[in-house]
Write a protein that holds these residues in place. Structure first.
Motif, short mmCIF file in Angstrom:
data_model
loop_
_atom_site.label_atom_id
_atom_site.label_comp_id
_atom_site.label_asym_id
_atom_site.label_seq_id
_atom_site.Cartn_x
_atom_site.Cartn_y
_atom_site.Cartn_z
N THR A 134 0.80 -1.23 0.00
CA THR A 134 0.00 0.00 0.00
C THR A 134 0.83 1.28 0.00
N LEU A 186 -7.40 -5.51 0.61
CA LEU A 186 -7.23 -4.09 0.31
C LEU A 186 -7.17 -3.81 -1.19
N VAL A 230 0.56 2.95 8.32
CA VAL A 230 -0.09 3.80 7.32
C VAL A 230 0.65 5.14 7.19
N SER A 235 0.32 5.32 3.11
CA SER A 235 -0.64 4.36 2.55
C SER A 235 -2.03 4.91 2.32
N LEU A 239 -5.51 3.09 0.03
CA LEU A 239 -6.50 2.24 0.67
C LEU A 239 -7.84 2.41 -0.05
N THR A 244 -12.25 4.74 2.99
CA THR A 244 -11.70 6.01 3.50
C THR A 244 -12.68 7.17 3.37
N CYS A 252 -9.15 1.84 7.99
CA CYS A 252 -9.27 1.17 6.70
C CYS A 252 -8.10 0.24 6.41
N PHE A 253 -7.24 0.02 7.39
CA PHE A 253 -6.24 -1.04 7.32
C PHE A 253 -6.79 -2.31 7.97
#
Length: 392
Positions: A134, A186, A230, A235, A239, A244, A252-253
């Motif tokens: 990412t 993802l 992130v 990242s 994402l 997001t 969102c990870f």
């Protein structure tokens, strides 16, 4: 004088049995050469140390010649300059340190042990960026010479595979284990967007459904950890925007916030007592050192520790995706992490099962729509097949 022949015969028999078992586990493994994507450097798609990304490719054949299985390697994350420096000069951060790899399990090429995917084009994408593919930071600190370019690696390898024929795929499955299993979630909808609208495209996450849970001390350890990943890798912009637009990049990870917004069918393979999650989310060293023996061997957990594990299972089940018919699940009650990469756990004799279904059979049934597969195991220690699980 004692007759040693019977004892020798027994020893020989034991050796033969051992060799048969060993061969049964390894017969499905075959070496696959590594390809360096040298032209990716021009796009800035490089590992942490600046070396080119790499993948392993096994061509499809027969009825599988137009089907593609892309599997992303796992291996944790680095959340800071210091942690990424520690990875940089290893195979987790440099293709110069990588070695040849063998395929087995879901990547196996034997019909009897992998009937649904054995003759597909099979790819294993090596993991050398530390961000689940990412990251994308343009600037490079001349002191550390660290490249945070995971998202560029993913795109460069996808471009390469599309040119190899994946652009004409009839069936395609994006898969991965651990950090690679998270990556398969993802990047799932992006993968779908690269392929023909007529193609049957789905995603498969093995041990990648990491949950946003507090540790035993009540701290948000894993949320803080992922937030640092992130931030370090830049990242956020890579994402899924469907997530997001509603939640912070850190959240969102976590699959539990991403999956409800996905449009591409997903199969979740996970242990309800995932050994990595128990060790690093529920009981990180910073939270409690009394768990050391329990983390190494679940059979050594105390009554109160087992109660905490059951509580974690309940929380894990509560954040699984909704029961849409297109969603597949195989949530087993083993203390394990990653179960699709080995014949022994994918579909071998005595492999982990829920009811009469092995993991390999469940995933194949789901992919081809032969039945709805949403299997959730009973509580530990109910499943006797877990005795044969390999904790990877």
């Amino acid at each position: 004088m004692m007759d040693l022949k019977p004892a020798m015969r027994i020893s020989s028999l034991i050796l033969v049995v051992y060799l048969v078992v060993l061969l049964n586990l390894e017969v499905n493994a075959y070496p696959v050469p590594m390809t360096l994507l040298s032209n990716a450097a021009a796009k800035g798609a490089v590992c942490l140390d600046g070396s080119p990304p790499a993948y392993h490719f096994s061509p499809g054949f027969g009825s599988g010649a137009n089907n593609w299985l892309v599997h992303m390697e796992g291996g944790g994350w680095c959340r800071s300059t210091a942690e990424c420096l520690a990875r940089r000069d290893t195979f987790r951060g440099s293709s110069t340190k990588m070695k040849q790899m063998s395929f087995s399990g879901i990547l196996g090429n034997q019909q009897n042990s992998n009937p649904d995917f054995y003759n597909w084009n099979k790819v294993k994408v090596r993991y050398c960026d530390g961000s689940s593919f990412t990251g994308d930071v343009e600037s490079v600190d001349p002191k550390t010479k660290l490249y945070y370019r995971g998202a560029r690696i993913w795109q460069a390898i996808m471009d390469e595979l599309l040119a190899k024929g994946m652009k004409n795929a009839a069936n395609a499955l994006l898969s991965g284990c651990s950090a690679g299993g998270l990556a398969s979630i993802l990047h799932c909808d992006k993968f779908r967007g690269l392929l023909p609208g007529s193609a049957n495209v789905k995603c498969f996450s093995d041990a990648g459904y990491f949950i946003n849970a507090k540790d035993v001390s009540g701290a948000d350890h894993i949320q803080g950890f992922f937030g640092q990943v992130v931030a370090t890798h830049g990242s956020a912009k890579n994402l899924p925007s469907s997530c997001t637009s509603k939640f912070s990049p850190t959240l969102c990870f976590f699959p539990q916030y991403v999956v409800p917004e996905m449009s591409t069918p997903l199969f979740v393979l996970n242990a309800a007592y995932d050994s990595w999650q128990i060790k690093n989310i529920l009981t990180p060293t910073s939270a409690n050192s009394d768990w050391n023996e329990c983390k190494l061997d679940i059979k050594k957990c105390s009554t109160s520790q087992l109660a905490a594990l059951q509580g974690y299972r309940s929380e894990f089940l509560s954040v699984l995706p909704g029961r849409r018919s297109s969603t597949g699940m195989f949530i087993i009650s083993c203390y394990a992490h990653c179960q699709s990469g080995s014949k022994a756990t994918w579909s071998g004799n005595g492999s982990p099962a829920i009811g009469d279904s092995s993991i390999g059979k469940a995933v194949g049934d789901w992919f081809y729509g032969r039945r709805v597969v949403q299997l959730i195991d009973c509580q530990y220690p109910c499943n006797k097949s877990c005795a044969n699980t390999i904790d990877e």
